[in-house]
Design an enzyme around this catalytic site. Sequence first.
Site, short mmCIF file in Angstrom:
data_model
loop_
_atom_site.label_atom_id
_atom_site.label_comp_id
_atom_site.label_asym_id
_atom_site.label_seq_id
_atom_site.Cartn_x
_atom_site.Cartn_y
_atom_site.Cartn_z
CB ALA A 36 -1.01 -0.18 1.41
CE1 TYR A 37 6.22 5.37 2.76
CE2 TYR A 37 7.28 3.30 1.29
CZ TYR A 37 6.61 5.01 1.82
OH TYR A 37 8.30 6.45 1.21
CD GLN A 38 7.14 -1.27 -2.07
OE1 GLN A 38 6.72 -2.32 -2.54
NE2 GLN A 38 8.60 -1.12 -2.58
CB THR B 179 1.01 5.75 -1.59
OG1 THR B 179 2.43 5.49 -0.52
CG2 THR B 179 0.02 5.23 -0.35
CE LYS B 180 6.11 8.16 0.36
NZ LYS B 180 5.91 9.21 0.49
#
Length: 252
Positions: free
Chosen positions: A156-158, A160-161
Amino acid sequence: MTARLLEGKIILIVGASTGIGADAARVFARDGASLVLAARSEAGLRTVADELTAAGTPVAWVTGDVSVGADVRRFVDTALERFGRLDGAFNNAGLTGAGMLHDVSEEDFDRIMAVNVKGVWLCIREEVRAMSGGGGGSIVNVSSIGGTRGSSGMGAYQATKHAVIGLTRTAAHDNGPAGIRVNAIAPGPIETPMLQKTREAIPGGVEARIAATPLRKAGTTTEVGDAAGWLLSDRASHISGVVLPVDGGFSS
């Protein structure tokens, strides 16, 4: 004597109360900028603002949630009210999160998207509004090396990035004719409280990445601030739409 890199610039830092944002504020102040600091934490902002004000840097600060449009508008309006214009912005606010994609809760997914993606979009929108009437400016968004590749455990973090890079490149095209440059930096492991949370969530993961980095070390928040300050400065005047790794050579 050579002028300091950001001499006379009015710079907004979103996510300025700790970590990369707080040390970027120190770097930009060292290089001659006047600053508007924004974050959710009033205590953290006061600490950074008081330190820089005591050292002679003109500083305004404002609290708010980067995922709320009215709050982000106040960030930018604070710059216009205090200093009369906005020359640059460093969009650094963000959340991290670990877990396989199929294990992430809907609530957690929505929150990280709201801060890391919607928040950057809101910042760009309001910053462009201010800069378009002032002859242009420079925006630097914080992505991550995780936004340029895939790996397991932080999906999920990746995601967004990756999205921040897409927003950056599109905004560079949209706003170049108005003299607004938009770039991103992509840090690798940087020694921050957020990195420590990743260490705890994925045992051994951070150390493995550092071991695979040619410089064999994690970066510092000051090194990220130096890279962002250069992109915000006139010395990067013909650079837009770029994603600059600050990762010790990991992505090479």
